[in-house]
Structure formats: C-alpha cells, structure tokens
Design a protein around this motif. Sequence first.
Motif, PDB file in Angstrom:
ATOM      1  N   GLU A 135       0.835  -1.200   0.000  1.00 35.88           N
ATOM      2  CA  GLU A 135       0.000   0.000   0.000  1.00 35.88           C
ATOM      3  C   GLU A 135       0.869   1.249   0.000  1.00 35.88           C
ATOM      4  O   GLU A 135       1.959   1.261   0.559  1.00 35.88           O
ATOM      5  N   THR A 136       0.346   2.293  -0.621  1.00 31.12           N
ATOM      6  CA  THR A 136       1.013   3.593  -0.599  1.00 31.12           C
ATOM      7  C   THR A 136      -0.035   4.638  -0.210  1.00 31.12           C
ATOM      8  O   THR A 136      -1.080   4.725  -0.859  1.00 31.12           O
ATOM      9  N   PHE A 137       0.248   5.374   0.827  1.00 31.75           N
ATOM     10  CA  PHE A 137      -0.665   6.440   1.215  1.00 31.75           C
ATOM     11  C   PHE A 137      -0.031   7.774   0.900  1.00 31.75           C
ATOM     12  O   PHE A 137       1.127   8.026   1.242  1.00 31.75           O
ATOM     13  N   PHE A 138      -0.796   8.634   0.218  1.00 23.81           N
ATOM     14  CA  PHE A 138      -0.326   9.980  -0.062  1.00 23.81           C
ATOM     15  C   PHE A 138      -1.224  10.930   0.709  1.00 23.81           C
ATOM     16  O   PHE A 138      -2.435  10.950   0.503  1.00 23.81           O
ATOM     17  N   GLU A 139      -0.664  11.688   1.599  1.00 19.30           N
ATOM     18  CA  GLU A 139      -1.431  12.567   2.493  1.00 19.30           C
ATOM     19  C   GLU A 139      -2.586  11.808   3.116  1.00 19.30           C
ATOM     20  O   GLU A 139      -3.717  12.297   3.167  1.00 19.30           O
ATOM     21  N   GLY A 140      -2.296  10.591   3.555  1.00 20.58           N
ATOM     22  CA  GLY A 140      -3.283   9.808   4.278  1.00 20.58           C
ATOM     23  C   GLY A 140      -4.254   9.022   3.419  1.00 20.58           C
ATOM     24  O   GLY A 140      -5.031   8.228   3.918  1.00 20.58           O
ATOM     25  N   GLU A 141      -4.192   9.209   2.085  1.00 21.91           N
ATOM     26  CA  GLU A 141      -5.161   8.488   1.253  1.00 21.91           C
ATOM     27  C   GLU A 141      -4.487   7.357   0.485  1.00 21.91           C
ATOM     28  O   GLU A 141      -3.379   7.524  -0.038  1.00 21.91           O
ATOM     29  N   ASP A 142      -5.180   6.244   0.400  1.00 23.27           N
ATOM     30  CA  ASP A 142      -4.628   5.061  -0.252  1.00 23.27           C
ATOM     31  C   ASP A 142      -4.604   5.264  -1.774  1.00 23.27           C
ATOM     32  O   ASP A 142      -5.646   5.386  -2.405  1.00 23.27           O
ATOM     33  N   LEU A 143      -3.412   5.288  -2.345  1.00 22.78           N
ATOM     34  CA  LEU A 143      -3.295   5.552  -3.781  1.00 22.78           C
ATOM     35  C   LEU A 143      -3.903   4.450  -4.632  1.00 22.78           C
ATOM     36  O   LEU A 143      -4.342   4.687  -5.746  1.00 22.78           O
ATOM     37  N   ASN A 144      -3.908   3.223  -4.110  1.00 16.42           N
ATOM     38  CA  ASN A 144      -4.431   2.103  -4.896  1.00 16.42           C
ATOM     39  C   ASN A 144      -5.914   2.240  -5.180  1.00 16.42           C
ATOM     40  O   ASN A 144      -6.430   1.647  -6.110  1.00 16.42           O
ATOM     41  N   THR A 145      -6.620   3.024  -4.359  1.00 18.41           N
ATOM     42  CA  THR A 145      -8.050   3.175  -4.575  1.00 18.41           C
ATOM     43  C   THR A 145      -8.339   4.336  -5.522  1.00 18.41           C
ATOM     44  O   THR A 145      -9.484   4.559  -5.890  1.00 18.41           O
ATOM     45  N   TYR A 146      -7.306   5.073  -5.900  1.00 18.92           N
ATOM     46  CA  TYR A 146      -7.517   6.249  -6.742  1.00 18.92           C
ATOM     47  C   TYR A 146      -7.967   5.861  -8.137  1.00 18.92           C
ATOM     48  O   TYR A 146      -7.470   4.939  -8.757  1.00 18.92           O
ATOM     49  N   LYS A 147      -8.943   6.617  -8.634  1.00 13.00           N
ATOM     50  CA  LYS A 147      -9.361   6.452 -10.021  1.00 13.00           C
ATOM     51  C   LYS A 147      -8.491   7.361 -10.888  1.00 13.00           C
ATOM     52  O   LYS A 147      -7.710   8.168 -10.389  1.00 13.00           O
ATOM     53  N   LYS A 148      -8.723   7.237 -12.207  1.00 12.81           N
ATOM     54  CA  LYS A 148      -7.910   7.985 -13.150  1.00 12.81           C
ATOM     55  C   LYS A 148      -7.875   9.489 -12.854  1.00 12.81           C
ATOM     56  O   LYS A 148      -6.824  10.128 -12.891  1.00 12.81           O
ATOM     57  N   LYS A 149      -9.034  10.041 -12.582  1.00 11.70           N
ATOM     58  CA  LYS A 149      -9.119  11.497 -12.396  1.00 11.70           C
ATOM     59  C   LYS A 149      -8.361  11.925 -11.139  1.00 11.70           C
ATOM     60  O   LYS A 149      -7.650  12.934 -11.133  1.00 11.70           O
ATOM     61  N   GLN A 150      -8.528  11.097 -10.084  1.00 15.43           N
ATOM     62  CA  GLN A 150      -7.820  11.424  -8.846  1.00 15.43           C
ATOM     63  C   GLN A 150      -6.313  11.315  -9.040  1.00 15.43           C
ATOM     64  O   GLN A 150      -5.556  12.108  -8.494  1.00 15.43           O
ATOM     65  N   MET A 151      -5.903  10.314  -9.859  1.00 16.83           N
ATOM     66  CA  MET A 151      -4.473  10.160 -10.119  1.00 16.83           C
ATOM     67  C   MET A 151      -3.929  11.386 -10.824  1.00 16.83           C
ATOM     68  O   MET A 151      -2.837  11.856 -10.538  1.00 16.83           O
ATOM     69  N   LYS A 152      -4.717  11.919 -11.739  1.00 18.08           N
ATOM     70  CA  LYS A 152      -4.263  13.110 -12.464  1.00 18.08           C
ATOM     71  C   LYS A 152      -4.084  14.269 -11.480  1.00 18.08           C
ATOM     72  O   LYS A 152      -3.097  15.006 -11.561  1.00 18.08           O
ATOM     73  N   GLU A 153      -5.037  14.424 -10.587  1.00 16.27           N
ATOM     74  CA  GLU A 153      -4.916  15.451  -9.540  1.00 16.27           C
ATOM     75  C   GLU A 153      -3.647  15.244  -8.725  1.00 16.27           C
ATOM     76  O   GLU A 153      -2.908  16.177  -8.423  1.00 16.27           O
ATOM     77  N   MET A 154      -3.429  13.959  -8.374  1.00 15.51           N
ATOM     78  CA  MET A 154      -2.279  13.624  -7.550  1.00 15.51           C
ATOM     79  C   MET A 154      -0.984  13.938  -8.295  1.00 15.51           C
ATOM     80  O   MET A 154      -0.033  14.446  -7.725  1.00 15.51           O
ATOM     81  N   ARG A 155      -0.965  13.628  -9.618  1.00 17.43           N
ATOM     82  CA  ARG A 155       0.256  13.835 -10.405  1.00 17.43           C
ATOM     83  C   ARG A 155       0.643  15.307 -10.454  1.00 17.43           C
ATOM     84  O   ARG A 155       1.792  15.654 -10.699  1.00 17.43           O
ATOM     85  N   LYS A 156      -0.332  16.176 -10.245  1.00 19.37           N
ATOM     86  CA  LYS A 156      -0.030  17.598 -10.205  1.00 19.37           C
ATOM     87  C   LYS A 156       0.827  17.916  -8.983  1.00 19.37           C
ATOM     88  O   LYS A 156       1.626  18.834  -8.985  1.00 19.37           O
TER      89      LYS A 156
END
Lengths: 312, 575
Positions: B347-368
């Motif tokens: 598992e990888t948590f970014f600012e407390g949120e599990d990255l594995n559960t991220y959908k495409k749109k959230q990943m794009k936000e995260m990549r910013k």
Amino acid sequence: MLKFLGKRLVQTIPVLIGVTVLTFSMMLLIPGDPAQIMAGESASPAQLEAARERLGLNDPVPVQYYNYVSGVVRGDLGSSIRSGRAVSTEVFGRLAPTVELAFYSTLVSVFIGLIAGVVSAVRRYTFIDSTLMIGALFGLSMPNFWLGLMLIQWLVIGTGWFQGFGWFQASGWGTPQQMILPVITLGTAGSAIIARMTRSSMLEVIEQDYIQTARAKGVSEKKVIYKHALRNAMVPVVTVVGLQFGSLLGGAVITETVFAINGLGRLIINSIRARDFPIVQGGVLVFAFLFVFVNILVDIIYRLLNKRIDLN
Amino acid sequence: MQEKLLEVENLRISFSTGDSLLEVVSDVSFDIDHGQTIGIVGESGSGKSVSARAIMQLLGNNAEVGSESVIKFNGEDILSKSEKEMRRIRGNDIGMIFQDPMTSLNPTMKVGKQISETIRIHENASKKEAAARAKEIMRLVGIPNVDERFDQYPFEFSGGMRQRIIIAIALACSPKLLIADEPTTALDVTIQAQILDLLKDIQEKTGTSILLITHDFGVVANMCEKIVVMNQGRVVESGTTSEIFTSPKEDYTKKLLAAIPNLHEEKSPESKEKLIQIYSGTREKLMEVNKLAKHFPIGRKNTLKAVDSISFDIYKGETLGLVGESGSGKSTTGRTLLRLHEATSGETFFEGEDLNTYKKKQMKEMRKKVQFVFQDPYSSLNPRKKVEDIIGEALDIHKLAKSKKLRRERVEELLTLVGLDKSFSQRFPHEFSGGQRQRIGIARALAVEPEFIVLDEPLSALDASVQLTIVDLLEELQRKLNLTYLFIAHDLATVKKLSDRVAVMYKGQIVELTDSEELFTNPMHNYTRKLLSAIPVPDPHYTATDASFSHDDSVEISLEGQTLQEVKANHWVMQ
C-alpha cells in the motif's frame, strides 16, 4: 537451436491458417457465381445445379472451408477450369522458374547492395558515396516493368550494340542469356534498398565504441570494417532481405510477363484473364507458403548473426 | 638518465566543423616515466580524451594536429608515423581502456576471440597459442571459470566483468603504456573500487605505465604519482599528486577540489531541526509506504523481485535519500510509488489516502502534486521543442495558464527561479550545457507547483562542479517552496549532502535506514559498510583503515530471513 526451430514452426501454424482462410474466401468473393463460371455461360439450370453440387457450393461455408483445407493438406488444390488438370500439377510445374528468378535476384541484390552500401559508408560524403546513393535512388524509383522494357529496348532490340552476340534474350528461361535481363530487372530495386540499408546501418555501427576498441587494438581498417563492423551491421539488413524476397515473388509476376517466362507469376496472370480461379487460388497459396518459409529462414540467419537473440 | 616513456609537447588539436576550425586542445605538454601512473583530470570538454586519442593517432579524419606539436613514445616520433606503423604500436606498445564497458565490446564476437585477436595481430602466434595466452590474461584480470567464459559473448557478462575483458584486451601484448579513459565512470562504486584495485595490481605485476583520464579527483588520489589538470583544452596545472591536493596554485584546481563532496561535513541546523520534528512525531507525513513490492516476470517461469516488500515514510519538507547500486530497485521504487508502474502488492498512502483506490481522475490530480526529474538531461528534453513549450506543456496538461501571455510569464518566472535567464525560453535544448538542461528539467517539474519531487539520479550525468551548483539549487528551492524530495542516487557522497535521512537499498530491500549523519559515522549493515569503503577517498595520504573489505564481489551478502529492525533509536538495520 532445434527447440527454437520447433517453436518457430509452431508459430507459423496460425499464419498458414490465415492464409488458407484468405485464399478460400477469394472463391466466395469472386464477382458472380463460381458454378456459372465453371459450367459456362450457356449452361442450363440443371447443369448449373450439377456444377454447384460438384463444387460443394451447396454445403454450409464452414464445411466448404473444411473440405478446402483437407484438400490443401493432401495436396489437392482442385482442378483447372481450362485444362481440367490438377491445380497442383499446373502450379508446381511452373514453380521452378519463379523461385529461381527470385533466388538469383536476391543473390544479385545482396551482392551489389552490400558492396555498394559498405563502400558508400566507408567513403561517406565523397563523390563515390553520392554517386552510389543517387544510383540507388534511381534503382528504387524505376518500376520494374519499365526497366525490363528499357533493357529489352537497349540491349536486345535497339542500339544494335549487343545484337548478334546473343548475349541477351528477351524471352524464355533456363539459359544464362535468357536469365540475365530478368534477374537485373527484378534485382535492381532490391539492390538499391539493401545498399541504402547497409549504408545507414554501417554508419551507425562505425560510430560505436567497440569499433574504437578494435582500432585501438591495432586491427587494420579493412578488418575493422569486415570483421567487426559488417557482421553487426548485417543484423537489420537480413530482415530487409527477407521482406525483399517476398516482394520479389510479387515482382516476378510482372517480370515474367515482360520477359515471357513460363513461371508461376505468368500462370496466375493468364489464369486471371481466363477466369481460371482454382489456379489463381492455388498460385496465391503457394506464394504465401513460400513467403512464410523464407521468413523462417531469415529468422534462423538472424539468430546465427546475433547471439543475443538467444535470450528471448 | 633514462629516457621518458612518453613525451607530449605543445600538443594542439583542431577539429574542422564545416568551414571553420575549432581548436579543442592548445599547448598541452606532459610526460610519463617508465612504470609511472599519471592522471589527467578535467571536466567534460576539457580536451583530456582527445589528447589521449592523439597519442594513439585515433582522432578521425576531421582532426588536425598542430605542426609544432610533438608526441614522442619511447624516443620515437609518433606524429610522423604512417598508419601502418601506428597499427603496430596500437594494442602492442600502447593499450587503451574505454569508458563504457557495455558498448566497448563487439556484441557479436566471443570475448576470448576479442582478446586473442590482439595477440594474433601483433605476434606471430598460432590460434592455439593466442587462445592460451588470452586465457592466461583473463585469469590475470580476475575472471573466474576462464575456460568456460572464453567462449561466451559479451552480453553474458556483467558491467564489471566486461571492463575486465576490456582491460584484458588492452593488456594482451604486455604494452608499455596503458591509457585508461574514464575506466570506472560507468561503473557502480563497489565495482569501481575493484577495477582500480585491479589496475594497481596489474601495474605492480607488469610494470606498465598508466595514463589515467578521469573527472574524479577521488579516483586519481590513490592511483597516480602525478596529476595534470586540464580545462578548456589547456593544462591548468600539473605536479605531484600531493602537491596538487595540498597546495593547489590555480583557482580552477581549487574550485575542482572544493567540489569534492565532503563526507565528514556536518549537516545544517535546519536539517537537524527537521530530524527532531520527524523523530518526535511533530512533522506531518507526506507518504507512507507499506510493504510495497514490484515484481517483473522474466519469461514464463521466473520473476524478478525488483522491489521486495519495503516500508518507509516520507515526511513533509524532508529529503529522503534512496541509495543503491544498479539493479538494487531504487528507480523502480520511485516509479512504483507514483504508480508509473503498478505495484505487485503493498500500500502507498499519499497525504493519508490510499493511492491504490484512486481512479484515473484522482491520479491526475495527484500527479499535479508530484513531479519527476530524470537522470539524463540530454535525452529527457524533447530536442524539437522550445524551452517555453517544454516547461509550458505541464501547464497545459493541468490547464494552469489562462492565456498565452500568462503562460510565457509563468515560464519566465520558473526559469528565473532555477537560476536561468528568462530569454532562454525561446531557445532549443541543444543550445544548453548539461547543467543548464538539468535546471530546465527542474523548472519543468516545478511548473505545476508540486509538493513532492522524485529526483531520479539527477546529478549522475553532470560534472562535479556542476553537481554542486545543482545541489545548492535544490536545497534553496526546498527552503523557498517547502518541497519534499525523494532523492534517488548511487553516489553516497552527494546523497549525504542533500538528504536528511537515507535509505540504503540492496537486492530490492531496504537494508539500512537512518539519518544521514548517523549512516556515515556509524554504518551497521555489511552492505552499507561495503559501499562506504568503496568510495574513493580524495586524499593521497589516505590508506584504507577498514581493510576487512576486499572489494571482492564473490562475497555475497545474504539477506535470507532478515527483517528491518530498529537496533538503536531511529536507526533501522536489516538483520
């Protein structure tokens, strides 16, 4: 090596199935009714029905395909509409000149192409290089039916320079005099492609660090080129030669027509004109099989040249 | 008095580029005694390699050597020799070792043949004799199972082993002079130590002279008796090694010496403050990595465990160094972390949120919020795009610039931020030096105002003095913009300078994790100690204190059944 060969042969099975599907569907895609063609235009409905029954056209398509493939496997490709003889007899009877023509043309184009390419690369940006590459551009740009006709015009009919010597003949196959012109006609484009490919591949290899290593060992420049550079530069060239052989088979159709050679290409052309479809179908099938076979051969050479492919 | 082995006087070399002549080496003189090792040190473009090539007469057609230049080898004038006479010298009297072992061997020729070829050219030896000699030399350079390896191809050898083969080729005819052109630059630090040991050993056994060309003062310190410092085609300074190190006269030499990272430098108070906050739990976590693993299938049956279940945290505003040699899994870790590779498990948590559960749109936000800076500043910038568009592309993707004018202003602002002139925005990448390109790469990463930047070996392709300026820039940016870095590197010295905490990776595992000062003063894992002892020490009077480490590769460090444990406050070691 045997394991590789086995694997490679197994891999061709889907390709061969694909080929039979395509040649089989040729029959279905012919404009008009095959039975009508078979039985002739003035056939009565009863004759038509008989022809249809004989050809198995009343069966469902998968059954027709099954029958076709089992025929192919047994070597039975149907029979010619015109002559009534077995397609396999007709096709294989004409195969030799075509394969010979393609083979000699490949030899010639590899020979000329490699030498021209290597010389060009070694003498980069000199007069020789430009001359060879402009020549290659011409060779590549000339359609081979035109080149064939021009060769006949100049060397056989026209200027008279060569007349009387009987060096060149513009029809038939078998004697060297008959073979020279068709081989040149068909091999020119290949020479040009191989020359250009060899040149760029050599230029890339010559820049490599291991060429520097070889020079630092005291290897003579000639040996650097032929022992160290060429073998590495050959790897992409071999692929091109394999593909080239395929297009030579296609080119043979035209060249054979120009030089009136009784090969498979000419047989196919004549059969198309005469709407003798079983022959066309059989001829295309044989061409496709040849192509697949040549590419297996290329893969083997490729592996011998480049041991790293062992890994994959 | 015995004659010098090699004398180079007033060497001047120009290359013709189109119509003009470009002088790359001017007025270079140095000499080498029999059995001596001298080092030519300089940064890229200093003309050091070109000078070495001139000795071999391997410059190529567009090079011109000045008429006043003299190169004497063994009393004979090299420059007046014909190509045929030169061929007798190359590989026979002078052997040459090149930089990159991955590309310097002919891939389609068996290594044994590549070695015996040299012997066959220069000595009237039969195939069998040459092969026997080649095998003998392979043993000399430390290749195991010689009989079997003789008939293998280069791809079957590791980088270090290939470099040994290249050395064997150079040594095949017992040359009087060995020119080693950056022989260890492309190698991992432990392999570098092995190769340097080997060169020393060979010199003792054969008495050959060595001309060592390098950019690394650490490498020459313990190898060479004399040093020639070059810059922009000229000799800046030359002298004995201890003269150069203890009392350099020229500013340029001083600058180069100052650029050597100091392993004993204390960390800044700021970094210490950060560590206190991290260890006391008052600093926020940015990322939490839990048993992350990435396996790649090899063929149908095998898998490569590039990253094998690792756990660590990254705190806001810190720099976590991730060190390891090639193949240790450090880059894969960086990529898997940001889901550029899908993780096999963990598992990888970014600012407390599990990255594995991220959908495409959230990943794009995260990549910013997360950006990458790559290793090679030469290939990571699109050569056909202007700097403005390279940096602006990130703005476009995330729709951060409302108009063309604002976009340009933002790009110019970013260029200023990384210490470049804003007029550079209209130029193309090829117009810049390596250091400037890396700054552009950093500006591109900063364009979207990220919180977290993964720096994947951003310094390895740069000269030492340039590395220093980039490290300074990165530190300054971190302070200004409150950035968090994951700094991936194979070079312990630069890691020490930039990182607050360091994780050492080996075989896909983290074997040691602690703050950087502790790691360097008190390394606990065997592998970390091996790494540290392999760093060449830029001090000519230094003799290895930790002699327990021969740099021998054959001593495998086993991680079997070990886990990462906190053996001391905030010092985690695998055991």
